[in-house]
Motif scaffolding. Structure first.
Motif, PDB file in Angstrom:
ATOM      1  N   TYR A  38      -7.119   3.446   3.040  1.00  9.77           N
ATOM      2  CA  TYR A  38      -5.848   2.717   3.129  1.00  9.77           C
ATOM      3  C   TYR A  38      -5.927   1.455   3.995  1.00  9.77           C
ATOM      4  CZ  TYR A  38      -0.886   1.813   3.346  1.00  9.77           C
ATOM      5  OH  TYR A  38       0.337   1.201   3.237  1.00  9.77           O
ATOM      6  N   ASP A  39      -6.395   1.587   5.205  1.00  5.52           N
ATOM      7  CA  ASP A  39      -6.420   0.413   6.095  1.00  5.52           C
ATOM      8  C   ASP A  39      -7.363  -0.673   5.586  1.00  5.52           C
ATOM      9  OD1 ASP A  39      -4.520   1.655   7.583  1.00  5.52           O
ATOM     10  OD2 ASP A  39      -5.735   1.937   9.373  1.00  5.52           O
ATOM     11  N   PRO A  40      -8.604  -0.306   5.173  1.00  3.96           N
ATOM     12  CA  PRO A  40      -9.478  -1.356   4.624  1.00  3.96           C
ATOM     13  C   PRO A  40      -8.873  -2.041   3.394  1.00  3.96           C
ATOM     14  CG  PRO A  40     -10.733   0.647   5.041  1.00  3.96           C
ATOM     15  CD  PRO A  40      -9.295   0.974   5.320  1.00  3.96           C
ATOM     16  N   PHE A  41      -8.185  -1.263   2.534  1.00  6.22           N
ATOM     17  CA  PHE A  41      -7.608  -1.843   1.316  1.00  6.22           C
ATOM     18  C   PHE A  41      -6.493  -2.834   1.661  1.00  6.22           C
ATOM     19  CE2 PHE A  41      -4.727  -1.540  -2.443  1.00  6.22           C
ATOM     20  CZ  PHE A  41      -5.596  -2.100  -3.368  1.00  6.22           C
ATOM     21  N   GLU A  46      -2.707  -7.666   5.195  1.00 10.95           N
ATOM     22  CA  GLU A  46      -2.062  -7.635   6.515  1.00 10.95           C
ATOM     23  C   GLU A  46      -2.277  -8.967   7.221  1.00 10.95           C
ATOM     24  OE1 GLU A  46      -0.225  -5.040   7.980  1.00 10.95           O
ATOM     25  OE2 GLU A  46      -0.341  -4.088   6.025  1.00 10.95           O
ATOM     26  N   ILE A  47      -3.531  -9.442   7.224  1.00  9.58           N
ATOM     27  CA  ILE A  47      -3.764 -10.686   7.978  1.00  9.58           C
ATOM     28  C   ILE A  47      -3.259 -11.906   7.196  1.00  9.58           C
ATOM     29  CG2 ILE A  47      -5.658  -9.841   9.438  1.00  9.58           C
ATOM     30  CD1 ILE A  47      -7.606 -11.224   7.610  1.00  9.58           C
ATOM     31  N   ALA A  48      -3.082 -11.753   5.878  1.00  7.11           N
ATOM     32  CA  ALA A  48      -2.574 -12.883   5.078  1.00  7.11           C
ATOM     33  C   ALA A  48      -1.040 -12.975   5.135  1.00  7.11           C
ATOM     34  CB  ALA A  48      -3.043 -12.739   3.634  1.00  7.11           C
ATOM     35  N   GLY A  49      -0.389 -12.128   5.903  1.00  2.00           N
ATOM     36  CA  GLY A  49       1.067 -12.306   6.046  1.00  2.00           C
ATOM     37  C   GLY A  49       1.883 -11.041   6.237  1.00  2.00           C
ATOM     38  N   ALA A 188      -3.051   4.725  -6.504  1.00  2.51           N
ATOM     39  CA  ALA A 188      -2.340   4.474  -5.242  1.00  2.51           C
ATOM     40  C   ALA A 188      -1.506   5.678  -4.796  1.00  2.51           C
ATOM     41  CB  ALA A 188      -1.480   3.217  -5.366  1.00  2.51           C
ATOM     42  N   ALA A 189      -2.004   6.868  -5.073  1.00  2.00           N
ATOM     43  CA  ALA A 189      -1.434   8.111  -4.538  1.00  2.00           C
ATOM     44  C   ALA A 189       0.065   8.254  -4.768  1.00  2.00           C
ATOM     45  CB  ALA A 189      -1.766   8.217  -3.045  1.00  2.00           C
ATOM     46  N   GLY A 190       0.486   7.949  -5.991  1.00  3.04           N
ATOM     47  CA  GLY A 190       1.886   8.197  -6.352  1.00  3.04           C
ATOM     48  C   GLY A 190       2.766   6.963  -6.355  1.00  3.04           C
ATOM     49  N   CYS A 191       2.199   5.807  -5.997  1.00  3.99           N
ATOM     50  CA  CYS A 191       3.010   4.576  -5.915  1.00  3.99           C
ATOM     51  C   CYS A 191       3.453   4.111  -7.314  1.00  3.99           C
ATOM     52  CB  CYS A 191       2.176   3.481  -5.248  1.00  3.99           C
ATOM     53  SG  CYS A 191       2.948   1.860  -5.339  1.00  3.99           S
ATOM     54  N   CYS A 192       4.754   3.827  -7.457  1.00  8.82           N
ATOM     55  CA  CYS A 192       5.311   3.343  -8.722  1.00  8.82           C
ATOM     56  C   CYS A 192       5.494   1.827  -8.607  1.00  8.82           C
ATOM     57  CB  CYS A 192       6.657   4.006  -8.990  1.00  8.82           C
ATOM     58  SG  CYS A 192       6.543   5.796  -9.082  1.00  8.82           S
ATOM     59  N   CYS A 193       4.645   1.079  -9.311  1.00  8.77           N
ATOM     60  CA  CYS A 193       4.657  -0.380  -9.129  1.00  8.77           C
ATOM     61  C   CYS A 193       5.860  -1.030  -9.806  1.00  8.77           C
ATOM     62  CB  CYS A 193       3.356  -0.984  -9.641  1.00  8.77           C
ATOM     63  SG  CYS A 193       3.082  -0.719 -11.404  1.00  8.77           S
ATOM     64  N   VAL A 214       6.010 -12.969  -1.567  1.00  6.63           N
ATOM     65  CA  VAL A 214       4.770 -12.555  -2.240  1.00  6.63           C
ATOM     66  C   VAL A 214       3.903 -11.790  -1.244  1.00  6.63           C
ATOM     67  CG1 VAL A 214       2.632 -13.431  -3.271  1.00  6.63           C
ATOM     68  CG2 VAL A 214       4.821 -14.483  -3.851  1.00  6.63           C
ATOM     69  N   TRP A 215       3.374 -10.663  -1.689  1.00  4.59           N
ATOM     70  CA  TRP A 215       2.425  -9.907  -0.871  1.00  4.59           C
ATOM     71  C   TRP A 215       1.049 -10.506  -1.141  1.00  4.59           C
ATOM     72  CZ3 TRP A 215       1.971  -3.817  -1.307  1.00  4.59           C
ATOM     73  CH2 TRP A 215       1.157  -3.354  -0.266  1.00  4.59           C
ATOM     74  N   ARG A 216       0.664 -11.429  -0.282  1.00  2.00           N
ATOM     75  CA  ARG A 216      -0.577 -12.182  -0.520  1.00  2.00           C
ATOM     76  C   ARG A 216      -1.796 -11.277  -0.436  1.00  2.00           C
ATOM     77  NH1 ARG A 216       1.798 -16.410   2.610  1.00  2.00           N
ATOM     78  NH2 ARG A 216       2.732 -17.859   1.135  1.00  2.00           N
ATOM     79  N   ALA A 217      -2.816 -11.636  -1.194  1.00  3.97           N
ATOM     80  CA  ALA A 217      -4.112 -10.958  -1.209  1.00  3.97           C
ATOM     81  C   ALA A 217      -4.015  -9.540  -1.780  1.00  3.97           C
ATOM     82  CB  ALA A 217      -4.735 -10.923   0.192  1.00  3.97           C
ATOM     83  N   MET A 218      -2.947  -9.286  -2.533  1.00  6.46           N
ATOM     84  CA  MET A 218      -2.817  -7.992  -3.205  1.00  6.46           C
ATOM     85  C   MET A 218      -2.611  -8.239  -4.698  1.00  6.46           C
ATOM     86  SD  MET A 218      -3.140  -5.541  -1.046  1.00  6.46           S
ATOM     87  CE  MET A 218      -2.339  -4.059  -1.631  1.00  6.46           C
ATOM     88  N   PRO A 219      -2.862  -7.230  -5.553  1.00  5.54           N
ATOM     89  CA  PRO A 219      -2.710  -7.438  -6.994  1.00  5.54           C
ATOM     90  C   PRO A 219      -1.287  -7.856  -7.364  1.00  5.54           C
ATOM     91  CG  PRO A 219      -3.693  -5.291  -6.525  1.00  5.54           C
ATOM     92  CD  PRO A 219      -3.311  -5.875  -5.207  1.00  5.54           C
TER      93      PRO A 219
END
Ligand SMILES: C[S@@+](CC[C@H](N)C(=O)[O-])C[C@H]1O[C@@H](n2cnc3c(N)ncnc32)[C@H](O)[C@@H]1O
Length: 232
Positions: A38-41, A46-49, A188-193, A214-219
């Protein structure tokens, strides 16, 4: 897409399936791997915003604060020092282990970890000033029940502070979210996108003030991020 507190449809399924019926729980083995990754992913995001957004949101936490689905504790160090109490709830054992370690590292010794799903909080009615949910209402098996539970524990002037990725406004992106819903959910362990979480909040009687970003650096399928405050 229809949303209502009591019955809620969507997420790329047929109209006769509720989220709860359609969801088979992630395996225990994958939950352990997910907690490890989780944290590495999330690190780049996190650092991008996202960390900045978390900090800005949590600045508004006050009084008795209860965080649902606290995960590995990415919010723990960001709460103001002057809150009266911090209760971190997390139903997953592997996540709780990491959360406990993080609390030790950051010297947040006064915080209490509670093993509980957000649908059943072991807290008295109207006993909480602030509930915090970051990236959790996408994952809880029953978002309506969770929101009713949050409403139950909040004092009349209480607030729900949240950062949630929600169903896209763009028809193209929403269609992609529907298409990738099952694969993402397994990963993503149950996450509904594709969950329209802000609509569900409103349908459950919350007054919501939120901004999309926007959640930067994420899909792209976890865009937009809705950041805000909900009250009764
Ligand atoms: C994507 S993680 C978010 C973790 C953390 N809130 C954050 O901001 O990084 C989703 C979290 O929700 C938790 N969760 C899953 N089902 C839940 C439920 N029914 N009630 C509360 N939390 C739940 C998971 O164990 C996981 O820790």
């Amino acid at each position: 897409m229809r949303a209502g507190c009591g019955r809620f449809y969507g997420f790329g399924m047929t109209d006769t399936m509720t989220t709860t019926q359609a969801a088979s729980p992630p395996s225990a083995a994958w939950l352990r791997v997910f907690a490890l990754l989780y944290d590495p992913f999330l690190w780049l995001g996190e650092i991008a915003g996202l960390r900045r957004r978390r900090r800005a949101l949590l600045r508004n936490a006050r009084g008795r604060v209860v965080e649902i689905g606290a995960g590995t504790g990415l919010n723990a160090a960001l709460y103001p020092d002057d809150i009266a109490e911090l209760v971190l709830t997390e139903p997953d054992a592997a996540m709780r282990k990491r959360l406990a370690r993080r609390l030790q590292r950051h010297g947040r010794g006064g915080a209490r970890i509670v093993d509980a799903p957000a649908e059943r909080l072991p807290l008295a009615d109207a006993s909480v000033d602030t509930v915090v949910s970051t990236l959790v209402l996408c994952t809880v098996p029953d978002p309506e029940r969770t929101l009713r539970e949050i409403a139950r524990v909040l004092r009349p002037d209480g607030q729900l502070l949240f950062i949630e990725h929600v169903r896209a406004n763009s028809r193209l992106l929403a269609a992609l979210q529907d298409k990738l819903f099952q694969s993402w959910r397994r990963f993503a362990a149950g996450c509904c996108c594709n969950r329209p979480t802000v609509e569900v909040m409103r349908a459950c009687g919350f007054i919501v003030v939120a901004d999309d970003s926007v959640w930067r650096a994420m899909p792209a399928i976890v865009r937009p991020l809705s950041v805000g405050r909900a009250s009764r």
